[in-house]
Design an enzyme around this catalytic site. Sequence first.
Site, PDB file in Angstrom:
ATOM      1  CG  ASP A   1      -1.960  -1.088   1.149  1.00 57.88           C
ATOM      2  OD1 ASP A   1      -1.959  -1.828   0.141  1.00 57.88           O
ATOM      3  OD2 ASP A   1      -2.760  -1.201   2.084  1.00 57.88           O
ATOM      4  CB  ALA A   2       3.966   2.108   1.861  1.00 66.72           C
ATOM      5  CD  GLU A   3       6.695  -1.267  -2.970  1.00 62.58           C
ATOM      6  OE1 GLU A   3       7.702  -1.436  -3.647  1.00 62.58           O
ATOM      7  OE2 GLU A   3       5.967  -2.203  -2.579  1.00 62.58           O
ATOM      8  CE1 TYR A   4      -2.680   2.345  -6.734  1.00 66.12           C
ATOM      9  CE2 TYR A   4      -3.481   3.382  -4.725  1.00 66.12           C
ATOM     10  CZ  TYR A   4      -3.620   3.099  -6.069  1.00 66.12           C
ATOM     11  OH  TYR A   4      -4.699   3.587  -6.747  1.00 66.12           O
ATOM     12  CG  ASP A   5      -0.800   5.167  -0.088  1.00 67.07           C
ATOM     13  OD1 ASP A   5      -1.787   5.046  -0.826  1.00 67.07           O
ATOM     14  OD2 ASP A   5      -0.809   4.852   1.121  1.00 67.07           O
TER      15      ASP A   5
ATOM     16  CG  LEU B   1     -11.339   9.529   3.659  1.00 67.85           C
ATOM     17  CD1 LEU B   1     -10.935   8.738   4.888  1.00 67.85           C
ATOM     18  CD2 LEU B   1     -12.014  10.834   4.060  1.00 67.85           C
TER      19      LEU B   1
ATOM     20  CE  LYS C   1      -7.231   5.429   4.711  1.00 70.82           C
ATOM     21  NZ  LYS C   1      -8.052   4.394   4.179  1.00 70.82           N
TER      22      LYS C   1
ATOM     23  CG  ASP D   1      -6.026  -1.685   5.070  1.00 71.21           C
ATOM     24  OD1 ASP D   1      -6.604  -1.140   4.113  1.00 71.21           O
ATOM     25  OD2 ASP D   1      -4.891  -2.170   5.003  1.00 71.21           O
TER      26      ASP D   1
ATOM     27  CD  GLU E   1     -13.249   0.498   5.030  1.00 69.96           C
ATOM     28  OE1 GLU E   1     -14.123   1.387   4.829  1.00 69.96           O
ATOM     29  OE2 GLU E   1     -12.210   0.388   4.362  1.00 69.96           O
TER      30      GLU E   1
ATOM     31  CE1 TYR F   1     -16.729   5.097   6.522  1.00 69.19           C
ATOM     32  CE2 TYR F   1     -15.512   3.327   7.553  1.00 69.19           C
ATOM     33  CZ  TYR F   1     -15.925   3.977   6.423  1.00 69.19           C
ATOM     34  OH  TYR F   1     -15.556   3.523   5.184  1.00 69.19           O
TER      35      TYR F   1
ATOM     36  CE  LYS G   1     -14.680  10.010   9.203  1.00 69.22           C
ATOM     37  NZ  LYS G   1     -15.611   8.902   9.467  1.00 69.22           N
TER      38      LYS G   1
ATOM     39  CE  LYS H   1      -3.420   5.391   3.037  1.00 65.17           C
ATOM     40  NZ  LYS H   1      -3.197   4.165   2.400  1.00 65.17           N
TER      41      LYS H   1
ATOM     42  CB  CYS I   1      21.497 -27.737  -5.713  1.00 65.16           C
ATOM     43  SG  CYS I   1      19.903 -27.903  -4.911  1.00 65.16           S
TER      44      CYS I   1
ATOM     45  CB  CYS J   1      18.902 -26.414  -8.538  1.00 69.52           C
ATOM     46  SG  CYS J   1      18.988 -28.201  -8.605  1.00 69.52           S
TER      47      CYS J   1
ATOM     48  CB  CYS K   1      16.435 -30.868  -7.221  1.00 74.33           C
ATOM     49  SG  CYS K   1      16.681 -29.806  -5.786  1.00 74.33           S
TER      50      CYS K   1
HETATM   51  S1  IVH Z   1     -14.937   8.282   6.249  1.00 76.07           S
HETATM   52  C1  IVH Z   1     -16.686  10.617   2.580  1.00 76.07           C
HETATM   53  N1  IVH Z   1     -13.849   6.912   8.210  1.00 76.07           N
HETATM   54  O1  IVH Z   1     -10.861   4.704   3.832  1.00 76.07           O
HETATM   55  C2  IVH Z   1     -15.665  10.006   3.469  1.00 76.07           C
HETATM   56  N2  IVH Z   1     -13.431   6.218   5.986  1.00 76.07           N
HETATM   57  O2  IVH Z   1      -9.063   5.856   1.865  1.00 76.07           O
HETATM   58  C3  IVH Z   1     -16.058   8.665   3.891  1.00 76.07           C
HETATM   59  N3  IVH Z   1     -12.058   4.210   5.797  1.00 76.07           N
HETATM   60  O3  IVH Z   1     -13.293   5.301   1.403  1.00 76.07           O
HETATM   61  C4  IVH Z   1     -14.997   7.935   4.545  1.00 76.07           C
HETATM   62  N4  IVH Z   1     -11.780   3.888   7.959  1.00 76.07           N
HETATM   63  O4  IVH Z   1     -13.425   3.117   2.823  1.00 76.07           O
HETATM   64  C5  IVH Z   1     -13.993   7.043   6.875  1.00 76.07           C
HETATM   65  N5  IVH Z   1     -12.993   5.773  10.020  1.00 76.07           N
HETATM   66  C6  IVH Z   1     -13.129   5.892   8.715  1.00 76.07           C
HETATM   67  C7  IVH Z   1     -12.537   4.998   7.804  1.00 76.07           C
HETATM   68  C8  IVH Z   1     -12.710   5.195   6.446  1.00 76.07           C
HETATM   69  C9  IVH Z   1     -11.506   3.428   6.743  1.00 76.07           C
HETATM   70  C10 IVH Z   1     -11.910   3.954   4.367  1.00 76.07           C
HETATM   71  C11 IVH Z   1     -13.116   4.270   3.544  1.00 76.07           C
HETATM   72  C12 IVH Z   1     -12.645   5.341   2.615  1.00 76.07           C
HETATM   73  C13 IVH Z   1     -11.199   5.022   2.517  1.00 76.07           C
HETATM   74  C14 IVH Z   1     -10.386   6.184   1.995  1.00 76.07           C
END
Ligand code: IVH
Length: 656
Positions: free
Chosen positions: A25-29, A75, A101, A103, A158, A212, A276, A300, A394, A412, A418
């Site tokens: 995920d970190a590489e993707y980010d 987000l 957050k 996953d 989630e 949430y 939030k 993150k 080997c 090998c 083997c």
């Molecule tokens: S709020 C409109 N709260 O993370 C915003 N999202 O990377 C709605 N996620 O799409 C998201 N934990 O699937 C919110 N406590 C949390 C969360 C959370 C995980 C996920 C969610 C979001 C994604 C964004």
Amino acid sequence: MNELYKLVKYHAGLYYDKDSPEISDAEYDSLVRELKQLENDYPQFSRNDSPTQTVGGEASSLFAKVEHVTPMLSLDNVFTHEELVNFFDRINAEGFVCEMKIDGLAVSLIYEDGIFVRGATRGNGRVGEDVTENLMFVDAVPKKLINAPAGRVEVRGEVLMTNERFNAVNAVRESKGEKLFANPRNAAAGTLRQSAKNNHVIAERGLDIFLYYLVDAERFGITTQEGALMWLSSHGLPIQSAYKFYETLDGVKDFISHWQNERYKLNYHTDGVVVKLNDITSWPEIGATSHAPRWAVAFKYPPEEARTRLTNIEISIGRTGVLTPVAILDPVTLAGTQVSRATLHNADEISRKDIRIGDIVRVRKAAEIIPEIIDSDKESRTGTEKIFTMPGKCPACDSEIVRIADEAAYRCPNRASCPAQLSESLKYFASRDGMNIKGIGRKLAEKLTASGKIHSLSDIYTLTAEDWMTLDKISTKSANNLLAELESSKSRPFVNLITALGIPDIGKNTAGLIINHFGNIDALMNASEEELSRIDGVGEVIARSVHEFFRNDDNRKMIENFRAMGFNMGGEILRVSNELEEKIFVFTGTLETMTRDEAGEKVKAMGGRVSSSVSRKTDYVVAGENPGSKLRKAESLGIKIITEQEFLTLITTSVE
Ligand code: IVH
């Protein structure tokens, strides 16, 4: 930028649509960040269809599509305290709720008068997948709310798999020789996004959920996020307890640093904190981009790293004889688990990073399960560290190791006998895509080869009940079960046998393409490299690999053994499964890899039919580039619409 567009799209597809990522995920980010930065610096080159402007993946054709009346947004991520400060400056308000957050996989749940009526995935944010039926089998999703609120209520949250369930599920998969889930998120998504036919699997896996978000919270007189969470909880919807209100940025920072290490004590995987604005009433005014709201942000955590000593480098030998150096480490806690081994990928990597035995190294979790060595600390060397060299022989069978000119890998070459390769091959042979023999996993495969009783894959079919009992210390009953299991594996589809052989670079899909072309084992065994390479989707590397495999005498002998034992060797008719029999296909738009006529031929070869117009009788509409009115008609009739890629998968996986 174009390269990054493609790269991010590719990895997003693996992550969101296939639930099977290749990078962390970190590489993707960091790819996404790089692209965003470039888009910022060179807006003239940014594109509307950039993956930074979209949310998640595409809805799979396995499910009916549902439109989200209120879009399901993602987000924006921040990675540093500085970026977090920028977010606070932009919002310029006070009072925040911090939540972990989670996953997992975002879902929307709809209740009518307190009764659960529909569940959907996020999909691309506007259109998601209807997973109501599957969610019915997730106990954690309340089917009836407490104090049933009148009318329609939509809540979001989630779906996740706890670490405990994740480990248990993977342990079972390992013992069966099945591919492991890379991380709990993929396990959760892979579990929920499968055919509802497998609902017992969904139930067994024991998914969890946290909510949430309450859509249109103001309708219920709720004005804060805290209030919304309490509302959810009071109606029996599970929320995570680790949330907290803070007046200012300092508090938010405390929360983030508190949970940086504490989060590993939670029973589920989290990769950051969501901040939030608590005052829901000002959300609409602050607004959102096409991708994410401006009133919230995800902080993150950096990928977890640890320092420890590398005490030795061992060699592990794969199914195809490739030698992989493995670092043996002084055990260290990494992302909440003890790590004592890490991959070093290959010899080049070791010399490039100048990693020596005895070095202090930095370890990181890569695709979540297999840790890797980042680098070593040259400063702390004492002079006693040893430079590693790949063995010349080997370690398992003493054969002279070869290095193929155009590959980084050492191998090998002793494919036939083997023991290390044989044990890996056996594990693969017995795996689900192969002969699907339950009961033969890694441990038994190792015992089998160590016993000296088998020298070739086909030998496992010659063992008696007594052999199995002495080998695995099992009861007569279990031994007989295993024999029965082996016996029934002989009638698996031809494509499984070809996959099970473990020919380098051939998975089940490619095996399907190949046997679709040749039909039976004799035609395949005698095929020229040239003919193989002309098959769509095969190419030179695979052609050479297949050709080489069948030129080898031991391999041919093994095939003859399988034939003599009554294995399925293909034949005139490829279709053992008649999944596509009589199915009616309509094509619209331009296809990328073939003409419509060719596609039509494939359908007919599978026993299906092609029609030029969409009607209620149509089973599949395959939509290429620039689809025409047929697509709209299909949509209005609710007919299954699939992409070209899905079509290819459909026809190859139906060749069984
Ligand atoms: S709020 C409109 N709260 O993370 C915003 N999202 O990377 C709605 N996620 O799409 C998201 N934990 O699937 C919110 N406590 C949390 C969360 C959370 C995980 C996920 C969610 C979001 C994604 C964004």
